[in-house]
Structures are given as structure tokens and as C-alpha cells.
Design an enzyme around this catalytic site. Structure first.
Site, PDB file in Angstrom:
ATOM      1  N   GLU A  34       0.865  -1.077  -0.094  1.00 42.57           N
ATOM      2  CA  GLU A  34      -0.091  -0.006   0.012  1.00 42.57           C
ATOM      3  C   GLU A  34       0.927   1.078   0.053  1.00 42.57           C
ATOM      4  O   GLU A  34       1.772   1.322   0.906  1.00 42.57           O
ATOM      5  CB  GLU A  34      -1.007  -0.103   1.295  1.00 42.57           C
ATOM      6  CG  GLU A  34      -1.759   1.268   1.336  1.00 42.57           C
ATOM      7  CD  GLU A  34      -2.741   1.281   2.388  1.00 42.57           C
ATOM      8  OE1 GLU A  34      -2.735   0.480   3.461  1.00 42.57           O
ATOM      9  OE2 GLU A  34      -3.524   2.184   2.257  1.00 42.57           O
ATOM     10  N   ARG A 260       5.305 -12.655   9.531  1.00 37.72           N
ATOM     11  CA  ARG A 260       6.075 -11.632   9.261  1.00 37.72           C
ATOM     12  C   ARG A 260       7.246 -11.304  10.059  1.00 37.72           C
ATOM     13  O   ARG A 260       7.484 -12.042  11.043  1.00 37.72           O
ATOM     14  CB  ARG A 260       4.990 -10.471   9.473  1.00 37.72           C
ATOM     15  CG  ARG A 260       4.517 -10.020  10.881  1.00 37.72           C
ATOM     16  CD  ARG A 260       3.279  -9.189  11.037  1.00 37.72           C
ATOM     17  NE  ARG A 260       3.732  -7.931  10.528  1.00 37.72           N
ATOM     18  CZ  ARG A 260       3.024  -7.010   9.545  1.00 37.72           C
ATOM     19  NH1 ARG A 260       2.257  -7.787   8.921  1.00 37.72           N
ATOM     20  NH2 ARG A 260       3.569  -5.960   9.370  1.00 37.72           N
ATOM     21  N   LYS A 270       4.088   0.735   9.299  1.00 37.71           N
ATOM     22  CA  LYS A 270       4.144   2.197   8.627  1.00 37.71           C
ATOM     23  C   LYS A 270       3.850   3.123   9.452  1.00 37.71           C
ATOM     24  O   LYS A 270       4.116   4.279   9.165  1.00 37.71           O
ATOM     25  CB  LYS A 270       3.632   2.075   7.161  1.00 37.71           C
ATOM     26  CG  LYS A 270       4.875   1.130   6.020  1.00 37.71           C
ATOM     27  CD  LYS A 270       3.936   1.183   4.824  1.00 37.71           C
ATOM     28  CE  LYS A 270       3.182   0.125   4.669  1.00 37.71           C
ATOM     29  NZ  LYS A 270       2.551  -0.094   3.441  1.00 37.71           N
TER      30      LYS A 270
HETATM   31  P1  ATP Z   1       2.401  -2.026   7.553  1.00 36.15           P
HETATM   32  O1  ATP Z   1       2.068  -2.334   8.946  1.00 36.15           O
HETATM   33  O2  ATP Z   1       4.050  -1.952   7.730  1.00 36.15           O
HETATM   34  O3  ATP Z   1       1.904  -1.099   6.992  1.00 36.15           O
HETATM   35  P2  ATP Z   1       1.322  -3.829   5.913  1.00 36.15           P
HETATM   36  O4  ATP Z   1       1.171  -5.268   5.959  1.00 36.15           O
HETATM   37  O5  ATP Z   1       0.003  -2.985   5.998  1.00 36.15           O
HETATM   38  O6  ATP Z   1       2.499  -3.453   6.759  1.00 36.15           O
HETATM   39  P3  ATP Z   1       1.688  -3.460   2.831  1.00 36.15           P
HETATM   40  O7  ATP Z   1       2.110  -2.373   2.183  1.00 36.15           O
HETATM   41  O8  ATP Z   1       0.178  -3.675   3.052  1.00 36.15           O
HETATM   42  O9  ATP Z   1       1.919  -3.201   4.443  1.00 36.15           O
HETATM   43  O10 ATP Z   1       2.422  -4.800   2.703  1.00 36.15           O
HETATM   44  C1  ATP Z   1       2.791  -5.244   1.355  1.00 36.15           C
HETATM   45  C2  ATP Z   1       3.238  -6.576   1.561  1.00 36.15           C
HETATM   46  O11 ATP Z   1       4.314  -6.680   2.355  1.00 36.15           O
HETATM   47  C3  ATP Z   1       2.090  -7.278   2.115  1.00 36.15           C
HETATM   48  O12 ATP Z   1       2.075  -8.694   1.193  1.00 36.15           O
HETATM   49  C4  ATP Z   1       2.516  -7.834   3.479  1.00 36.15           C
HETATM   50  O13 ATP Z   1       2.341  -8.906   3.976  1.00 36.15           O
HETATM   51  C5  ATP Z   1       3.950  -7.587   3.496  1.00 36.15           C
HETATM   52  N1  ATP Z   1       4.623  -7.418   4.533  1.00 36.15           N
HETATM   53  C6  ATP Z   1       4.457  -6.185   5.356  1.00 36.15           C
HETATM   54  N2  ATP Z   1       5.101  -6.019   6.373  1.00 36.15           N
HETATM   55  C7  ATP Z   1       5.769  -7.242   6.322  1.00 36.15           C
HETATM   56  C8  ATP Z   1       6.747  -7.919   7.309  1.00 36.15           C
HETATM   57  N3  ATP Z   1       6.917  -7.482   8.655  1.00 36.15           N
HETATM   58  N4  ATP Z   1       7.221  -9.178   7.203  1.00 36.15           N
HETATM   59  C9  ATP Z   1       6.978  -9.697   6.058  1.00 36.15           C
HETATM   60  N5  ATP Z   1       6.206  -9.373   5.308  1.00 36.15           N
HETATM   61  C10 ATP Z   1       5.534  -8.219   5.435  1.00 36.15           C
HETATM   62 MG    MG Z   2      -1.381  -2.006   5.269  1.00 30.59          MG
END
Ligand code: ATP
Ligand code: MG
Length: 553
Positions: A34, A260, A270
Site C-alpha cells: 500500500e 511476518r 508504517k
Molecule cells: P505495515 O503495517 O508496515 O503498513 P502492511 O502489511 O500494511 O504493513 P503493505 O504495504 O500492505 O504493508 O504490505 C505489502 C506486502 O508486504 C504485504 O504482502 C505484506 O504482507 C508484506 N509485509 C509487510 N510487512 C511485513 C513484515 N514485517 N514481514 C513480512 N512481510 C511483510
Molecule cells: Mg497496510
């Protein structure tokens, strides 16, 4: 171990099976960030997994911006994400995709669900909806709008789309099961009203699809075979499958969850990283203390070291917290082999060699790597006045101290053996100059009379060295799991950045940004990509020479 040797994991085993059985001819994955912040090391795990699988199986991997929440997203983030994925060494299939590319199709599928009696517009307040949802122990209750006729729902949804309802007044819900043990199946909202300008679609829409509805359909439209996501989406898989089972679409990707990455002494969400930036706790998303790809890059991490880290931590379904020392070991191992050596003094004290001719300068040859001749050598000027590290001299010390001591000898790295004769101090008793003598017959060889000189210290020539700022970094937080704290700001480490003013040997005036050197006996450093210039050198500490984490517990 080759940096990019693929390690098997349970996901690769599933893929092997799917290829062997003929379920798929080719693997197609996607990385779906995102665009609401910079990528971090957790994303790197997902990137290495998705792009790595596509590479190893000669398949494809799409980059798709999951952009259904226009209020939090920005084009700046879209750009930084592309730059970071490229920098990590991966390329995506075709153009970057956007979930918003599919808003027309998504809307049509929502209409299809309404037509099938599988979705309805709910005018309940958000609070009422929350109450009707029930809890893990108690089933929910049906909304009074659940049995509205198909015709009315079609009209209501058209009105929603035309902007006739305010935000929060109407929402489209999937009609699934209000007593399902899976909360995500209790008639989830799939479309909501948002009068927001979207970075890709502008003002075309005032209704936006929700993540769960969007993600599965986007995957299917792109022909994704394996949709890899993190464990918290385990329950959402029911909804993922329900949507695809109930609309007319042929492709049905398999969602597979993995754990994760959590890294100690930092935060990974984020939202929290954004707070650090917004509140000025760090200098930006690319502050070298941040666990972001941009921050790590600026600090001197390489794409290889990050990929290697992702291989070492592996991919499982077990949640855990990875120690920072694991990450640091990856860059240290690489730099130990590949970083050129150089000399820098970060806390200087003046040293004068009284029997060395005044005004004379020798260009000494110094190897760029002790074990790798192919890295060549460089010239380092030597003269009567030098700087050494203040902590490398003591007026008196026991035998364990292998540096310079009054009346004793030490070797200057790449140069001569010197002996400390006397010191000069200021009014407060601080040493201002160390006066020494040198043995002219010790360049590149031991003293002729067979006496042993054990210690070696580094130095720079005072009139030739370049002044430089050194930024030394420590853990950003004082506790292993700052994300779990109510007020995570209160656990910030006030000493996470320490700035020193010192000198580097002249060859470093041309140091390329982000390229790390081993400053002998100090650590690995690289020129800062934003603040360093030939006039004002600034070096970031990438990592120390040794692991300082494990001992400290
Ligand atoms: P955040 O809480 O950091 O915003 P998110 O999962 O909402 O994390 P996205 O931008 O939606 O962030 O993530 C893009 C991809 O990266 C998704 O497939 C997510 O599962 C993966 N991802 C995000 N954070 C991690 C992590 N800590 N370990 C492994 N994969 C991750
Ligand atoms: Mg997210």
C-alpha cells in the site's frame, strides 16, 4: 554460501507440487504494497520471497500498489517503493499495476453480487453495525437492511456511486453469515463512501472498495497463481475465497500465509514509522536509523546483504522476533570481504615525531585489503605531525593495553614503529600533544635488533588529512519490542545518534556515497548520500567491526 542461493521453504514445496501435478505451468506472484509509507525490512522479506520465487521458477512477479485508501496514500510513496524494489535488484512484470486500475471491474463485480442477492446496502450507523456484529463468543444479528430487494439495492448502490450519500451513511456489505465463527465473514463491508481525491483516479470515484474485496479480485484479474501474505490474513482467506467463488471469474489464486518479520529494537508498522517522521524523532523516512530500505541503503547496507538476511531468516508460519545481530552479521560478513580499508581518526589527538624531518612527506603504500591483493593499494601521506585516536594513548597502562603508552613502542599501521617520549597538557590537564620518536628502519619490517612490538594503531597525517563528521548509530529504541509499548516514543534511545568530528586520510575525499569502507580498527562507514560533499565530508557508520548486541542482553 552464495548470497542468492534459494533456500527451500514450505511455500516453495507447495509450488513444486503444483508444477509437478500440472495445476500450473508457470508461477505468477505479486508484491502488493500500500503506498502509504516507505518500504521497510519487513517488506524486503516479502519482496525476496515473491520476486525470488518468480526468478527461480522462471515465472513472473507483478508489482501492484494496493491503493484503496486515498486518504493515506501519496505518489511520493509510489515512487520510493519502485526505487527501493529496483535497488534490491528485482524487476516486475510489465508496468506497475494499481488496484485502482480495476475500479471499474471491481464495481461491476459488486453489482454482480447485488444481483445475485449476495450484497446489500446498509444504512445503519457504524456504531450500530459494530454492535450487530457480535463477538468471538456471541453470534451477530442481521441488519434490518439485510433483506432489501435486489432492485432497491441496485438503486441504492447506484446512488452511493453517484455521491448521493454522505460518508458513513451508506455502505455495501457482502451477505454471508452473521453467525460465522470467522468475524470477517459476518457480512463484511465491501464498498464505502469517501469523497476523496485519489492519486491515480482523481475525482472519478466517491465510493472505494475495501481491501478484502479488492485484493482477491486484483489477484485473479492478473492471473496470480500463489498469493503470498502474512499470517494475520489467515481468517481473511475465507473471504478471499468466498468472493472469488461467488463472482464470474475463472482464475482462483491460492492464498498462502507466512509469518511476518519482527526485528528487535525497532518498529515495523508504517503508521508508527510515519509518526517518527512526522514528530521529528528522526530526520526522515531515510534516516539511517530507520528500518526502511531507504534508511538502510543510506547507512551503507547493500542489496546483497538484505537479500542474504531474508534468506537466512527463512519463511515459516512461526511468529518470532529476529535479533538485530542477525541483520548486522549479513552486512558485516559482506563488508569484511569486500570493503576497502582506509584510515580515519574519529576522536583525534595530535602526535609529533620529533626525530622526523620537518617539512618532509612520504607517500606510503597501504594495501586496500589485507587478504585480497586484487583490491590493490593506495598512497597514504606520512609526515612529522599526525593525529591518532585519543583512546589509543595512555600515560601508563598494564600489559593488556596493546596501544601507545609513555616510554613504550607501538606500530603505526602501514608505517613505522614509534615510541612515546612525553606529553603536553592544557590547563585542565587534557593531553594536547604526544611527542614521539620513530625508528626509521621499521617501515614494513620488524626492528632489526629483534625486539617485539605488539600493538598497532591507526593514524592520519595532520596537514594532509581531511576533516570529516562521523555519525555513529545505536539502536533506535531501548527495549526489544517497542511496538508493544503504549507510548513507544518514551522508549526511544536518546543516544541513537552520536556525532564526532575528526579526520580521514586524503584518499577518502572522493568516497562515493553509500559505498562502505572499513575504517581500520573502528568500523564500517560510508559517505552520506545527502549531506556529504568534497568540502564537508560526512560518514555514516554502517556497522561496527564486531557484534555488540549479543553480549549486551
Ligand atoms: P505495515 O503495517 O508496515 O503498513 P502492511 O502489511 O500494511 O504493513 P503493505 O504495504 O500492505 O504493508 O504490505 C505489502 C506486502 O508486504 C504485504 O504482502 C505484506 O504482507 C508484506 N509485509 C509487510 N510487512 C511485513 C513484515 N514485517 N514481514 C513480512 N512481510 C511483510
Ligand atoms: Mg497496510
Amino acid at each position: 554460501m552464495a548470497a542468492d542461493a534459494p533456500r527451500s521453504n514450505f511455500i516453495r514445496q507447495i509450488i513444486d507440487k503444483d508444477l509437478a501435478s500440472g495445476k500450473h505451468d508457470q508461477v505468477h506472484t505479486r508484491f502488493p504494497p500500500e503506498p502509504n509509507g516507505f518500504l521497510h525490512i519487513g517488506h524486503a522479506k516479502s519482496i525476496v520471497l515473491n520476486f525470488g520465487i518468480a526468478e527461480d521458477y522462471q515465472g513472473q512477479c507483478n508489482l501492484r500498489f494496493d491503493d484503496t485508501n486515498p486518504l493515506k496514500e501519496k505518489v511520493d510513496y509510489v515512487n520510493s517503493i519502485q526505487e527501493d524494489v529496483r535497488w534490491l535488484g528485482y524487476h516486475w512484470e510489465g508496468k506497475p499495476r494499481y488496484s485502482s486500475d480495476y475500479f471499474d471491474q471491481l464495481h461491476a463485480y459488486a453489482v454482480e453480487l447485488i444481483e445475485k442477492g449476495l450484497a446489500y446496502v446498509d444504512f445503519s450507523t457504524q456504531e450500530a453495525m459494530r454492535e450487530m456484529r457480535g463477538t468471538l463468543k456471541e453470534p451477530g444479528v442481521n441488519s434490518p437492511y439485510r433483506d432489501t430487494s435486489v432492485e432497491e439495492n441496485l438503486k441504492h448502490f447506484a446512488d452511493m456511486t453517484a455521491g448521493k450519500y454522505e460518508e458513513g451513511k451508506a455502505a455495501l456489505r457482502a451477505k454471508i453469515d452473521m453467525s460465522s465463527p470467522f468475524m470477517v465473514l459476518r457480512d463484511p463491508v465491501i464498498y464505502r463512501v469517501r469523497f476523496a481525491h485519489h492519486h491515480q483516479t482523481g475525482d472519478k470515484w466517491c465510493v472505494y472498495p475495501m481491501y478484502d474485496f479488492t485484493h482477491c479480485i486484483s489477484d485473479a484479474l492478473e492471473g496470480i497463481t500463489h498469493s503470498l501474505c502474512t499470517l494475520e490474513f489467515q481468517d481473511n482467506r475465507r473471504l478471499y475465497d468466498w468472493v472469488l467463488d461467488n463472482i464470474s471469474i475463472d482464475c482462483h489464486p491460492q492464498q498462502i500465509e507466512f509469518s511476518r518479520l519482527n526485528l528487535q529494537y525497532t518498529v515495523m508498522s508504517k503508521r508508527k514509522l510515519n509518526l517518527l517522521v512526522e514528530e521529528g524523532k528522526v530526520s526522515g523516512w531515510d534516516d539511517p536509523r530507520m528500518p526502511t530500505i531507504a534508511g538502510m541503503r543510506r547507512r551503507g547496507y547493500t542489496p546483497d546483504s538484505i537479500r542474504e538476511f531474508c534468506h537466512r531468516i527463512g519463511v515459516t508460519k512461526m511468529d518470532n522476533q529476529v535479533e538485530m545481530s542477525m541483520l548486522e552479521a549479513c552486512i558485516r560478513d559482506e563488508l569484511n570481504q569486500q570493503a576497502p580499508r582506509a584510515m580515519a581518526v574519529i576522536d583525534p589527538v595530535r602526535l609529533v615525531i620529533e626525530n622526523y624531518p620537518e617539512g618532509e612527506v612520504e607517500q606510503l603504500q597501504a594495501p586496500n585489503h589485507p587478504n585480497d591483493e586484487s583490491m590493490g593499494s593506495r598512497e597514504v601521506p606520512f609526515a612529522r605531525e599526525l593525529f591518532i585516536e585519543r583512546e589509543d594513548f595512555r600515560e601508563s597502562a598494564n600489559k593488556k593495553y596493546k596501544r601507545l603508552v609513555l616510554d613504550k613502542e607501538v606500530r603505526l599501521r602501514n608505517a613505522y614503529v614509534i615510541k612515546a617520549e612525553r606529553v603536553e597538557k592544557d590547563a585542565d590537564g587534557n593531553i594536547t600533544t604526544i611527542f614521539c620518536s620513530y625508528d626509521a628502519d621499521t617501515l614494513g619490517k620488524d626492528p632489526a635488533d629483534g625486539r617485539k612490538v605488539k600493538g598497532v594503531i591507526h593514524w592520519v597525517a595532520a596537514d594532509h588529512a581531511k576533516p570529516a563528521e562521523f555519525r555513529l548509530y545505536d539502536r533506535l529504541f531501548q527495549v526489544p519490542n517497542p511496538g508493544a509499548e503504549e507510548d513507544f516514543f518514551s522508549t526511544l534511545n536518546p543516544q541513537s545518534l552520536i556525532v564526532k568530528q575528526g579526520f580521514v586520510e586524503p584518499s577518502l575525499a572522493q568516497a562515493e556515497a553509500e559505498k562502505s569502507y572499513q575504517f581500520e580498527r573502528i568500523g564500517y562507514f560510508c559517505a552520506d548520500s545527502k549531506d556529504s560533499s568534497a568540502e564537508q565530508l560526512v560518514f555514516n557508520q554502517t556497522v561496527g567491526l564486531r557484534d555488540t548486541w549479543s553480549d549486551e542482553a
